[in-house]
Design a protein around this motif. Structure first.
Motif, PDB file in Angstrom:
ATOM      1  N   ASP A   1      -1.670  10.544  -6.584  1.00  0.00           N
ATOM      2  CA  ASP A   1      -1.054  10.222  -5.306  1.00  0.00           C
ATOM      3  C   ASP A   1      -0.662   8.751  -5.294  1.00  0.00           C
ATOM      4  OD1 ASP A   1      -1.361  12.780  -4.355  1.00  0.00           O
ATOM      5  OD2 ASP A   1      -3.282  12.353  -3.383  1.00  0.00           O
ATOM      6  N   TYR A   2       0.512   8.472  -4.772  1.00  0.00           N
ATOM      7  CA  TYR A   2       1.014   7.103  -4.707  1.00  0.00           C
ATOM      8  C   TYR A   2       0.445   6.402  -3.492  1.00  0.00           C
ATOM      9  CZ  TYR A   2       4.095   3.127  -4.292  1.00  0.00           C
ATOM     10  OH  TYR A   2       4.576   1.845  -4.183  1.00  0.00           O
ATOM     11  N   ASP A   3      -0.122   5.235  -3.710  1.00  0.00           N
ATOM     12  CA  ASP A   3      -0.624   4.406  -2.629  1.00  0.00           C
ATOM     13  C   ASP A   3       0.046   3.043  -2.749  1.00  0.00           C
ATOM     14  OD1 ASP A   3      -1.933   2.964  -0.711  1.00  0.00           O
ATOM     15  OD2 ASP A   3      -3.950   3.415  -1.415  1.00  0.00           O
ATOM     16  N   PRO A   4       0.979   2.724  -1.866  1.00  0.00           N
ATOM     17  CA  PRO A   4       1.707   1.466  -2.003  1.00  0.00           C
ATOM     18  C   PRO A   4       0.808   0.234  -1.910  1.00  0.00           C
ATOM     19  CG  PRO A   4       2.254   2.555   0.070  1.00  0.00           C
ATOM     20  CD  PRO A   4       1.410   3.499  -0.726  1.00  0.00           C
ATOM     21  N   LEU A   5      -0.329   0.372  -1.256  1.00  0.00           N
ATOM     22  CA  LEU A   5      -1.233  -0.772  -1.151  1.00  0.00           C
ATOM     23  C   LEU A   5      -1.905  -1.092  -2.477  1.00  0.00           C
ATOM     24  CD1 LEU A   5      -2.868   0.057   2.289  1.00  0.00           C
ATOM     25  CD2 LEU A   5      -0.989  -1.526   1.813  1.00  0.00           C
TER      26      LEU A   5
ATOM     27  N   ASP B   1      -0.388  -0.443  -5.434  1.00  0.00           N
ATOM     28  CA  ASP B   1       0.660  -0.679  -6.425  1.00  0.00           C
ATOM     29  C   ASP B   1       1.034  -2.155  -6.420  1.00  0.00           C
ATOM     30  OD1 ASP B   1       2.678  -0.569  -8.222  1.00  0.00           O
ATOM     31  OD2 ASP B   1       3.921   0.851  -7.110  1.00  0.00           O
TER      32      ASP B   1
ATOM     33  N   ARG C   1       2.762  -3.585  -8.824  1.00  0.00           N
ATOM     34  CA  ARG C   1       3.939  -3.845  -9.644  1.00  0.00           C
ATOM     35  C   ARG C   1       5.036  -4.450  -8.789  1.00  0.00           C
ATOM     36  NH1 ARG C   1       5.230   1.928 -11.607  1.00  0.00           N
ATOM     37  NH2 ARG C   1       4.756   2.222  -9.434  1.00  0.00           N
ATOM     38  N   ALA C   2       5.738  -5.388  -9.358  1.00  0.00           N
ATOM     39  CA  ALA C   2       6.886  -5.987  -8.692  1.00  0.00           C
ATOM     40  C   ALA C   2       7.920  -6.286  -9.764  1.00  0.00           C
ATOM     41  CB  ALA C   2       6.486  -7.258  -7.964  1.00  0.00           C
TER      42      ALA C   2
END
Length: 183
Positions: free
Chosen positions: A96-100, A102, A104-105
């Motif tokens: 599951d993707y959790d933007p908090l 992640d 990466r930039a």
């Protein structure tokens, strides 16, 4: 175990087919389930059912009695484990993707190109203005010229320069507040 499977049970016609299937399943299913559990498959019951769906129609073809049947069942079970792990290795892991989480930039290709050519977000914003507004703001801000000096350079009146500066700054505020420019 009173219902344990014997070599005699496997002789064609000794037991009705449904009883034979039940006896084979009851005798070997726990061991197959244990094998799958020990091998770490996600759903050992489903894989066990798959094994018996493959084995039961072929019981009449098996030789070697109970030992031969057991060998055959576990060869099918082993093949299912191998297939299972091949599928797992080929399938991308689902997370599951959790933007908090992640961190990466990655800059966009456009942003990277602008940085390499020395352009920045300010250049993009200024570039969105009308040419006269852009000229006035660049001379006023970057060139640090007075209104009178800008008027002299551009051949305009000081009032026209002030008006172009005011309109240019207003346009920049609108562009930034609308979020038209990506950061």
């Amino acid at each position: 175990m009173p219902d344990s499977l014997t070599d005699r049970d496997l002789i064609a016609g000794v037991l009705p087919e449904t009883d034979l299937f039940a006896r084979v399943y009851e005798s070997l299913a726990p061991a197959v389930l244990g094998y799958f559990g020990a091998r770490g498959v996600d759903d050992p019951e489903a894989l066990m059912q798959d094994v018996f769906l493959s084995v039961l129609p072929r019981i009449g073809e098996i030789t070697g009695g109970v030992a031969g049947l057991r060998t055959f069942v576990f060869s099918v079970a082993h093949a299912r484990v191998v297939d299972y792990y091949r599928r797992v290795e080929r399938r991308p892991r689902s997370v599951d993707y959790d933007p908090l989480l992640d961190l990466r930039a990655v800059p966009s290709a456009e942003a990277e190109a602008l940085v390499r050519t020395g352009q920045t977000d300010a250049h993009l914003l200024i570039g969105a203005l009308k040419p006269e507004q852009r000229d006035v703001l660049m001379l006023r801000i970057v060139g640090e010229l007075s209104v009178e000096d800008v008027a002299s350079v551009l051949g305009k009146t000081p009032g026209a320069v002030k008006q172009l500066q005011r309109r240019g700054l207003k346009a920049l505020r609108e562009i930034v507040s609308e979020g038209v420019m990506a950061q």
